[in-house]
Design a protein around this motif. Structure first.
Motif, mmCIF file in Angstrom:
data_model
loop_
_atom_site.group_PDB
_atom_site.id
_atom_site.type_symbol
_atom_site.label_atom_id
_atom_site.label_comp_id
_atom_site.label_asym_id
_atom_site.label_seq_id
_atom_site.Cartn_x
_atom_site.Cartn_y
_atom_site.Cartn_z
ATOM 1 N N TYR A 32 10.161 10.189 -11.577
ATOM 2 C CA TYR A 32 11.147 10.494 -10.537
ATOM 3 C C TYR A 32 12.547 10.584 -11.139
ATOM 4 O O TYR A 32 12.838 9.980 -12.182
ATOM 5 N N LYS A 87 10.785 14.227 -1.639
ATOM 6 C CA LYS A 87 9.753 14.802 -2.526
ATOM 7 C C LYS A 87 10.230 16.139 -3.072
ATOM 8 O O LYS A 87 10.921 16.871 -2.379
ATOM 9 N N LYS A 118 4.541 7.396 -11.026
ATOM 10 C CA LYS A 118 4.944 8.812 -11.001
ATOM 11 C C LYS A 118 6.387 8.954 -11.494
ATOM 12 O O LYS A 118 7.216 8.085 -11.259
ATOM 13 N N PRO A 172 0.830 -1.222 0.000
ATOM 14 C CA PRO A 172 0.000 0.000 0.000
ATOM 15 C C PRO A 172 0.860 1.265 0.000
ATOM 16 O O PRO A 172 0.498 2.270 -0.611
ATOM 17 N N GLU A 173 2.010 1.205 0.686
ATOM 18 C CA GLU A 173 2.892 2.388 0.756
ATOM 19 C C GLU A 173 3.387 2.814 -0.618
ATOM 20 O O GLU A 173 3.669 3.983 -0.855
ATOM 21 N N LYS A 195 12.272 4.373 3.006
ATOM 22 C CA LYS A 195 10.921 3.880 2.704
ATOM 23 C C LYS A 195 10.950 2.359 2.550
ATOM 24 O O LYS A 195 11.983 1.781 2.240
ATOM 25 N N GLN A 230 7.886 13.899 -9.411
ATOM 26 C CA GLN A 230 7.301 14.071 -8.071
ATOM 27 C C GLN A 230 8.330 13.889 -6.961
ATOM 28 O O GLN A 230 8.144 14.348 -5.857
ATOM 29 N N TYR A 231 9.394 13.146 -7.260
ATOM 30 C CA TYR A 231 10.336 12.852 -6.184
ATOM 31 C C TYR A 231 11.696 12.446 -6.734
ATOM 32 O O TYR A 231 11.854 12.217 -7.939
ATOM 33 N N LYS A 278 1.819 2.730 -3.433
ATOM 34 C CA LYS A 278 0.773 3.292 -4.321
ATOM 35 C C LYS A 278 0.996 4.784 -4.594
ATOM 36 O O LYS A 278 0.776 5.264 -5.704
ATOM 37 N N GLU A 279 1.456 5.487 -3.551
ATOM 38 C CA GLU A 279 1.702 6.928 -3.657
ATOM 39 C C GLU A 279 2.721 7.264 -4.758
ATOM 40 O O GLU A 279 2.695 8.342 -5.352
ATOM 41 N N TYR A 280 3.629 6.322 -5.016
ATOM 42 C CA TYR A 280 4.729 6.591 -5.954
ATOM 43 C C TYR A 280 4.537 5.910 -7.305
ATOM 44 O O TYR A 280 5.181 6.261 -8.280
ATOM 45 N N ASN A 281 3.649 4.927 -7.330
ATOM 46 C CA ASN A 281 3.497 4.088 -8.523
ATOM 47 C C ASN A 281 3.150 4.909 -9.766
ATOM 48 O O ASN A 281 2.213 5.708 -9.745
#
Ligand SMILES: CC(C)(COP(=O)(O)OP(=O)(O)OC[C@H]1O[C@@H](n2cnc3c(N)ncnc32)[C@H](O)[C@@H]1OP(=O)(O)O)[C@@H](O)C(=O)NCCC(=O)NCCS
Length: 173
Positions: free
Chosen positions: A93, A172, A91, A83-84, A156, A131-132, A86-89
């Protein structure tokens, strides 16, 4: 004064001749391997930046930076499905792939200054928006870990790491 210059014919031998200490060899690939990796990345039509780190006229280190939106080649199934993540998937970088200061030039502040310059370069978004920024290191590489943390990188996916995995850290934009 520390500055970065693109690797070119005139400086690549100096970069090639730099090495880390014996104890640090598990922390980073040789610069020749990194340059070969950069070549293959370019052949795959992916962006990659290779910089010689200079103190005035002297080449003291090497840093290599890429840009991507896909972590899937990294054999990290557990956390790629977490789940952690998902925020980066999916995106975009930037990633610091390789970074080293030659053994004889270490502990003089060059690494910190060069890393700052590399982040300034990334923040110009040379390949477009992102994004990061990410990077990874061996868990026992405490010098790198502290250095990156001091610039705001956060570790992470720690709970998904397997033995032998590098720790990933993210900053980020
Ligand atoms: C990580 C590395 C690039 C740092 O380069 P450097 O020029 O020695 O770093 P600096 O002199 O700017 O020092 C940065 C900080 O690390 C500390 N440090 C550097 N080498 C250290 C050592 N051997 N032991 C303890 N602390 C150390 C410095 O005291 C400094 O701390 P501060 O800024 O909080 O005061 C260098 O050690 C290196 O090339 N290591 C081998 C390759 C590697 O690990 N690359 C990273 C892979 S992810």
């Amino acid at each position: 004064m520390i500055h970065l210059e693109k690797i070119k014919y005139e400086n690549y031998e100096d970069v090639r001749n730099l090495h880390v200490s014996k104890e640090q060899e598990t922390f980073v690939a040789s610069n020749m391997t990194s340059l070969a990796d950069a070549y293959i990345t370019l052949m795959d039509e992916e962006p990659i930046f290779t910089f010689a780190i200079y103190n005035d006229e002297t080449v003291v280190g090497f840093i290599m930076i890429g840009y991507d939106d896909d972590w899937s080649g990294e054999e990290r199934e557990d956390w790629l499905n977490s789940p952690e993540f998902k925020e980066y998937n999916g995106k975009k970088y930037y990633y610091i792939w390789r970074f080293m200061i030659g053994e004889e030039y270490q502990k003089k502040g060059y690494g910190r200054e060069a890393f700052k310059k590399a982040l300034e370069f990334v923040r110009t978004k040379p390949c477009g928006d992102a994004q990061y920024i990410t990077l990874s290191y061996e868990p026992e590489n405490v010098v790198a870990k502290k250095l990156y943390a001091s610039f705001g990188f956060e570790e992470k996916f720690i709970k998904y790491l397997h033995e032998g995995d590098e720790v990933s850290a993210i900053l980020k934009f």
